[in-house]
Design an enzyme around this catalytic site. Structure first.
Site, PDB file in Angstrom:
ATOM      1  N   THR A   1      13.050  12.048 -51.709  1.00 27.13           N
ATOM      2  CA  THR A   1      12.367  10.813 -51.296  1.00 27.13           C
ATOM      3  C   THR A   1      11.697  10.228 -52.541  1.00 27.13           C
ATOM      4  O   THR A   1      11.811  10.801 -53.630  1.00 27.13           O
ATOM      5  CB  THR A   1      11.295  11.100 -50.226  1.00 27.13           C
ATOM      6  OG1 THR A   1      10.197  11.750 -50.849  1.00 27.13           O
ATOM      7  CG2 THR A   1      11.825  11.952 -49.097  1.00 27.13           C
ATOM      8  N   CYS A   2      10.975   9.128 -52.359  1.00 26.51           N
ATOM      9  CA  CYS A   2      10.364   8.527 -53.547  1.00 26.51           C
ATOM     10  C   CYS A   2       9.260   9.402 -54.131  1.00 26.51           C
ATOM     11  O   CYS A   2       8.926   9.274 -55.293  1.00 26.51           O
ATOM     12  CB  CYS A   2       9.840   7.133 -53.224  1.00 26.51           C
ATOM     13  SG  CYS A   2       8.613   7.135 -51.929  1.00 26.51           S
ATOM     14  N   ASN A   3       8.716  10.305 -53.332  1.00 29.11           N
ATOM     15  CA  ASN A   3       7.613  11.126 -53.836  1.00 29.11           C
ATOM     16  C   ASN A   3       7.956  12.592 -54.038  1.00 29.11           C
ATOM     17  O   ASN A   3       7.093  13.365 -54.451  1.00 29.11           O
ATOM     18  CB  ASN A   3       6.417  11.035 -52.877  1.00 29.11           C
ATOM     19  CG  ASN A   3       5.592   9.802 -53.165  1.00 29.11           C
ATOM     20  OD1 ASN A   3       5.595   9.299 -54.284  1.00 29.11           O
ATOM     21  ND2 ASN A   3       4.917   9.295 -52.162  1.00 29.11           N
TER      22      ASN A   3
ATOM     23  N   GLU B   1       0.806  10.596 -43.042  1.00 26.47           N
ATOM     24  CA  GLU B   1       1.735   9.461 -42.862  1.00 26.47           C
ATOM     25  C   GLU B   1       2.958   9.933 -42.070  1.00 26.47           C
ATOM     26  O   GLU B   1       3.296  11.115 -42.078  1.00 26.47           O
ATOM     27  CB  GLU B   1       2.095   8.837 -44.212  1.00 26.47           C
ATOM     28  CG  GLU B   1       2.694   9.799 -45.230  1.00 26.47           C
ATOM     29  CD  GLU B   1       4.178   9.924 -45.096  1.00 26.47           C
ATOM     30  OE1 GLU B   1       4.760   9.091 -44.412  1.00 26.47           O
ATOM     31  OE2 GLU B   1       4.737  10.875 -45.663  1.00 26.47           O
TER      32      GLU B   1
ATOM     33  N   GLN C   1       6.282   8.900 -42.124  1.00 29.19           N
ATOM     34  CA  GLN C   1       7.675   8.755 -42.552  1.00 29.19           C
ATOM     35  C   GLN C   1       8.351  10.064 -42.951  1.00 29.19           C
ATOM     36  O   GLN C   1       9.536  10.238 -42.750  1.00 29.19           O
ATOM     37  CB  GLN C   1       7.740   7.814 -43.755  1.00 29.19           C
ATOM     38  CG  GLN C   1       7.747   6.349 -43.387  1.00 29.19           C
ATOM     39  CD  GLN C   1       7.890   5.493 -44.625  1.00 29.19           C
ATOM     40  OE1 GLN C   1       7.119   5.635 -45.562  1.00 29.19           O
ATOM     41  NE2 GLN C   1       8.862   4.635 -44.626  1.00 29.19           N
TER      42      GLN C   1
ATOM     43  N   GLN D   1      12.333  11.514 -42.890  1.00 27.44           N
ATOM     44  CA  GLN D   1      13.102  11.650 -44.132  1.00 27.44           C
ATOM     45  C   GLN D   1      13.678  13.057 -44.274  1.00 27.44           C
ATOM     46  O   GLN D   1      14.825  13.231 -44.688  1.00 27.44           O
ATOM     47  CB  GLN D   1      12.196  11.316 -45.327  1.00 27.44           C
ATOM     48  CG  GLN D   1      11.858   9.836 -45.398  1.00 27.44           C
ATOM     49  CD  GLN D   1      10.758   9.539 -46.402  1.00 27.44           C
ATOM     50  OE1 GLN D   1       9.866  10.351 -46.615  1.00 27.44           O
ATOM     51  NE2 GLN D   1      10.825   8.368 -47.010  1.00 27.44           N
TER      52      GLN D   1
ATOM     53  N   GLY E   1      -4.405 -18.015 -46.819  1.00 31.40           N
ATOM     54  CA  GLY E   1      -3.958 -17.410 -48.071  1.00 31.40           C
ATOM     55  C   GLY E   1      -2.605 -16.765 -47.868  1.00 31.40           C
ATOM     56  O   GLY E   1      -2.241 -16.430 -46.732  1.00 31.40           O
TER      57      GLY E   1
ATOM     58  N   GLU F   1      -0.654 -10.862 -51.426  1.00 32.54           N
ATOM     59  CA  GLU F   1      -0.030  -9.603 -51.014  1.00 32.54           C
ATOM     60  C   GLU F   1      -0.731  -9.000 -49.786  1.00 32.54           C
ATOM     61  O   GLU F   1      -0.087  -8.532 -48.850  1.00 32.54           O
ATOM     62  CB  GLU F   1      -0.094  -8.620 -52.181  1.00 32.54           C
ATOM     63  CG  GLU F   1       0.786  -7.403 -51.982  1.00 32.54           C
ATOM     64  CD  GLU F   1       0.589  -6.380 -53.084  1.00 32.54           C
ATOM     65  OE1 GLU F   1       0.969  -5.235 -52.853  1.00 32.54           O
ATOM     66  OE2 GLU F   1       0.036  -6.740 -54.140  1.00 32.54           O
TER      67      GLU F   1
END
Lengths: 283, 456
Positions: free
Chosen positions: B49-51, B112, B114, B118, B187, B190
Site C-alpha cells: 500500500t502507500c504506507n 482508519e 482502509q 487493502q 471559498g 483544499e
C-alpha cells in the site's frame, strides 16, 4: 384469572419504569450509551406490560381504566387516573423513540415521570370512589374526554422533555462543549425542535378534543341530574390555557418564535397544564 | 514451518524507499512467482500500500536472507542499504503484527478503515496467483476476523480525526438528517473541497459553492455535482442554507453578525450552523451569540480532532488486548496437528478390511452352510460383520488415542511414523484447523478497496 394477572403485570410495568429511570441515571452519570439503550428497552417492555394491564382491565370491567377510579391490588391501590397517564406517557415515549432513534434519551427521561405517576397512583389508590362512579362515568363522552385529555398531557410532557434537552444541547453547543466520543450523545438540535413542535401540536389538538367532549359530557351529566349547566373552574382554566397554547403555536409557526424562547414557553405550558390537572382536577 | 513477516512501513522507511519497494498490481504475479521460487518459501502474500510493503511468508525457516536479497534487488539497492529499513517478525510476533495491521493499530492514522480492505485485496490477489496455502489461508481469515472483532468491540475507528470530517460530524449535532439540508461553502480551497466531499459522502445533495473566482468554484463543483453561487449572493443565501462552511483566505469577515441576524428572521426559527475553518477567521465571532445560530471555528474543530485521537488511543489499548488474546489462541491452534482426517481414514480402512474378511469367511463356510435357510445365512453374516467391527474398534482404540495425544502435542514426526505403521497416507495430516474456512472465497464478502490510500 384477569384479577390474578393484573397485579403482577402492573408491578412488572412499575419495575420497568424504575429500571428505565435507574439505567438512564447510571447511563448519564457514567456516560455509557449501552445503559441508555437498555433504558429504552426497559421502557418498551414496561409500556407493553402496562398495555396488557389496560386491555385486561377493559375486558373485565367493560370500560377503560380512566378517571377518578381505583382498584385494589395485592401491593396497594391502582389509581386509574395516574396509572393511565403513566401508560400514555410511556407509550408516547416509545413511539417517539422509535420514530427518532437518536432522541431516545427523551424517552428514557420520561420513564422517570411515568414511574413517579405510578407511585403517586399507589399512594392515592385507596380512596373510595364507588358512590359516584357508575352514573357519571357511564356516559359515552367520558372515555373520549378522559383519553384525549390524558393523551394531551402525555404529548405536552414529551414536548417539555424535548424542550429541556433542547436547552441543554443549545447551551453545550454555545459553550463549545461537544462531548467525548463514545459518550451518551444528546439528540441533535433540529430533532429536539421537531419533537417539541409536533408533540405540542398533537397536545393542542388532543386537549381541544378533551375540552369539547368534556363540555358535552358535563352537559349530559347536568341534564341527567336535572341541575343547571354550571361552568366549573377547571373548565375555564383549561380553556384559557388552550387558547394561550393556540396563540403560542401560531406565533411559533408564523412569526418564527423558536429556539430557546420557544423551548422555555413549552416547558411553561406543561407546568401550567400539570397544575391544572393536579391542582384543579384532583382538588 | 515458520510464519514470517518481512517488510517496511511509514514508521521505518521514508516514501523514497517505500516507493522503490512498492509492488503495483500488474507486477504482482511475477513478483509472487519469483519469491515463491526461492528455496524454502512455501506460501507468500505481498501487502503493498502507500504506507507499507510487507511480505507474509510461510517458509521452512531458512530463507529470510534470500527474500531480503530479492527485495533489495527489486528496489535497486544493496541488501545492507535496505536492511536498516526492514522490520522482521517471526512466529507469534508475525501473527501479532498481521493482526495489528488488519485492525489498523499499525496505521499512520490509528483506526482508519482502509487497511483491512487493502490486506484483503492483497490476499485475494495472492490466492488467485496460487501462492497461498493452508497456513496463510487460515492466518489471513483469522486476521480478518480479529479486525472485525476489534471494530465491533472497541471504538478504535469510530471517532473522526480530520478537520474536514470533524466539520461534517459537527453538523450532526445540530441536524439529524444531513441529506435533507442545504450546504453552502464559502471559498474553494483544499479544505473546502474535503468538507464538500465529506458532506457529499453523508448523502447531502444540495451543495452550493460561492467563491470570488467563479471559474475555480465551477472547477470544484463539477465533479461533486454541486452548484455555483455568485459570491455577492452569499448573505442572501443564508435564508436557504442550513450549514455554512467558510474556508477563504480573505483578511476580513465575509459574513457579518448583521447578515446572519437578518437571515435568521427570514428562516423562521430554523437552526443555522456555521463552521469557520479559515485563518484568520472569516465569520464575525459575534454571530455565535444569536439564538438558533451555532458557530464553530478551526480551534473548536481542532479540539474535537484532538479529543477523538485521544479516544482512539484509549480504545487501542483494548484492541491490543484482543490482539494478544487472539495471537495466543491462534498460536495454540497452529501448534496442534489435525488428526481427524487420519482417524477417519483409519476407521474406514478397518471397516473395509473387516468386510473383506467377513466375505472371505462366508465363502469358506459355503459348503458347511449348505441347506441353511437364507435368513439364517444373512443373520450369520451380520453377526460376523458386527464382530469384525468390534474387534477393529478395540484394536484401534489405543493407536487412535495415541494419535490424538501426538496431534495435541504437535508431534508431526511421530504421528507420521504411526500413520505409516498403520498403513495410512501421511499427507492426511495437516497443521492447524485447515479446511472449511480456507480459500479466498470467504474474503470475497467484503469489497476489495484500492491498494493505495491514506493512513494504511
Amino acid at each position: 384469572v384477569i384479577s390474578a394477572l393484573l397485579g403482577p403485570l402492573y408491578l412488572l410495568a412499575i419495575l420497568g419504569y424504575a429500571s428505565t429511570t435507574g439505567l438512564s441515571v447510571a447511563g448519564l452519570a457514567r456516560q455509557e450509551p449501552r445503559y441508555m439503550r437498555a433504558a429504552f428497552l426497559a421502557i418498551g417492555l414496561a409500556a407493553a406490560a402496562h398495555s396488557v394491564v389496560v386491555v385486561l382491565h377493559t375486558t373485565a370491567a367493560h370500560r377503560l381504566p380512566l378517571g377518578p377510579a381505583a382498584d385494589e391490588l395485592p401491593f396497594g391501590g391502582w389509581d386509574h387516573g395516574f396509572a393511565s397517564l403513566a401508560w400514555l406517557l410511556a407509550t408516547t415515549s416509545v413511539i417517539a423513540g422509535t420514530r427518532w432513534p437518536r432522541a431516545r434519551l427523551v424517552s428514557a427521561v420520561l420513564g422517570g415521570v411515568a414511574l413517579a405517576l405510578c407511585l403517586a397512583g399507589l399512594l392515592v389508590g385507596h380512596r373510595e370512589m364507588a358512590a359516584f362512579l357508575p352514573d357519571v362515568l357511564s356516559s359515552a363522552w367520558f372515555p373520549i374526554h378522559a383519553l384525549s385529555s390524558y393523551a394531551s398531557f402525555a404529548t405536552f410532557a414529551l414536548s417539555a422533555a424535548a424542550a429541556i434537552l433542547y436547552l441543554v444541547q443549545d447551551r453545550r453547543l454555545k459553550q463549545k462543549r461537544l462531548g467525548h466520543p463514545g459518550a451518551v450523545a444528546l439528540p441533535s438540535i433540529d430533532v429536539l425542535d421537531s419533537i417539541g413542535r409536533r408533540s405540542f401540536l398533537a397536545g393542542l389538538v388532543l386537549l381541544g378534543l378533551g375540552i369539547t367532549t368534556g363540555t358535552f359530557w358535563a352537559a349530559q351529566v347536568s341534564r341527567d341530574a336535572g341541575s343547571g349547566g354550571d361552568i366549573r373552574p377547571k373548565v375555564v382554566i383549561t380553556l384559557v390555557l388552550w387558547i394561550v397554547y393556540l396563540v403560542a403555536w401560531q406565533a411559533r409557526s408564523w412569526l418564527g418564535f423558536a429556539g430557546r424562547r420557544a423551548a422555555w414557553a413549552t416547558i411553561l405550558a406543561f407546568v401550567l397544564l400539570l397544575g391544572s390537572f393536579v391542582g384543579v382536577a384532583h382538588a | 514451518v515458520r510464519i514470517r513477516i518481512l517488510g517496511t512501513s511509514h514508521q521505518q522507511a521514508p516514501v523514497g524507499v517505500r516507493e522503490r519497494l512498492a509492488v503495483p498490481e500488474d507486477a504482482l504475479p511475477s513478483v509472487l512467482r519469483s519469491l515463491r521460487a526461492l528455496a524454502g518459501v512455501r506460501e507468500i502474500v505481498v501487502v503493498s500500500t502507500c504506507n507499507r510493503v510487507e511480505l507474509v511468508l510461510v517458509d521452512d525457516g531458512a530463507c529470510a536472507g534470500l527474500v531480503e536479497e530479492a527485495l533489495a534487488a527489486r528496489a535497486g539497492l544493496r541488501r545492507e542499504e535496505l536492511s536498516p529499513y526492514l522490520r522482521r517478525f517471526d512466529d507469534d510476533a508475525a501473527l501479532r503484527h498481521l493482526f495489528r495491521v488488519c485492525s489498523s493499530l499499525d496505521s499512520m492514522i490509528l483506526g482508519e478503515s482502509q487497511i483491512n480492505g487493502q490486506v484483503k485485496e492483497s490476499y485475494r490477489l495472492a490466492d488467485e496467483n496460487g501462492s497461498v496455502g493452508p497456513v496463510l489461508h487460515r492466518l489471513f481469515h483469522k486476521a480478518f476476523s480479529v479486525a472485525k472483532r476489534v471494530r465491533t468491540e472497541t471504538g478504535v475507528g469510530s471517532a473522526t480525526v480530520s478537520v474536514a470530517a470533524a466539520a461534517v460530524g459537527m453538523a450532526g449535532t445540530v441536524f439529524e438528517e444531513l441529506p435533507r439540508h442545504t450546504v453552502m461553502l464559502l471559498g474553494a480551497g483544499e479544505m473546502a473541497e474535503l468538507a464538500l466531499r465529506g458532506f457529499r459522502n453523508k448523502g447531502c445533495r444540495d451543495l452550493y459553492i460561492a467563491n470570488r473566482t467563479m471559474e475555480r468554484a465551477a472547477e470544484l463543483a463539477a465533479p461533486l455535482e454541486a452548484a455555483v453561487l455568485p459570491w455577492q449572493r452569499r448573505a442572501e443565501f443564508l435564508e436557504t442554507a442550513d450549514i455554512v462552511v467558510c474556508s477563504t483566505a480573505a483578511p476580513e469577515p465575509v459574513l457579518t453578525g448583521e447578515d446572519v441576524a437578518r437571515a435568521r428572521k427570514r428562516r423562521r426559527g430554523r437552526p443555522l450552523l456555521l463552521v469557520d475553518i479559515s485563518v484568520p477567521r472569516n465569520l464575525d465571532p459575534g454571530i455565535g451569540k444569536l439564538d438558533g445560530v451555532y458557530l464553530f471555528d478551526i480551534d473548536d474543530l481542532g479540539r474535537v480532532v484532538e479529543q477523538n485521537q485521544e479516544a482512539r488511543k484509549k480504545e487501542a489499548e483494548a484492541a491490543e488486548r484482543i490482539v494478544a488474546e487472539e495471537v495466543a489462541r491462534f498460536s495454540r491452534m497452529l501448534s496442534q496437528v489435525q488428526v481427524a482426517p487420519l482417524l477417519r481414514a483409519l476407521g474406514q480402512k478397518a471397516a473395509r478390511d473387516g468386510r473383506k474378511e467377513v466375505e472371505r469367511t462366508m465363502q469358506g463356510l459355503d459348503k458347511a452352510l449348505t441347506g441353511l435357510p437364507e435368513g439364517a445365512r444373512t443373520e450369520l453374516e451380520r453377526a460376523l460383520d458386527r464382530m469384525s467391527q468390534s474387534i477393529a474398534k478395540r484394536f484401534l482404540a489405543d493407536p487412535m488415542q495415541r494419535a490424538r495425544q501426538l496431534g495435541e502435542a504437535g508431534d508431526l514426526d511421530r504421528l507420521s511414523d504411526l500413520a505409516a505403521a498403520l498403513g495410512i497416507d501421511t499427507a492426511l495430516l495437516s497443521v492447524g484447523e485447515m479446511g472449511e474456512e480456507g480459500g479466498a472465497g470467504a474474503a470475497a464478502d467484503s469489497a476489495p478497496s484500492s491498494r493505495t490510500g491514506s493512513g494504511s
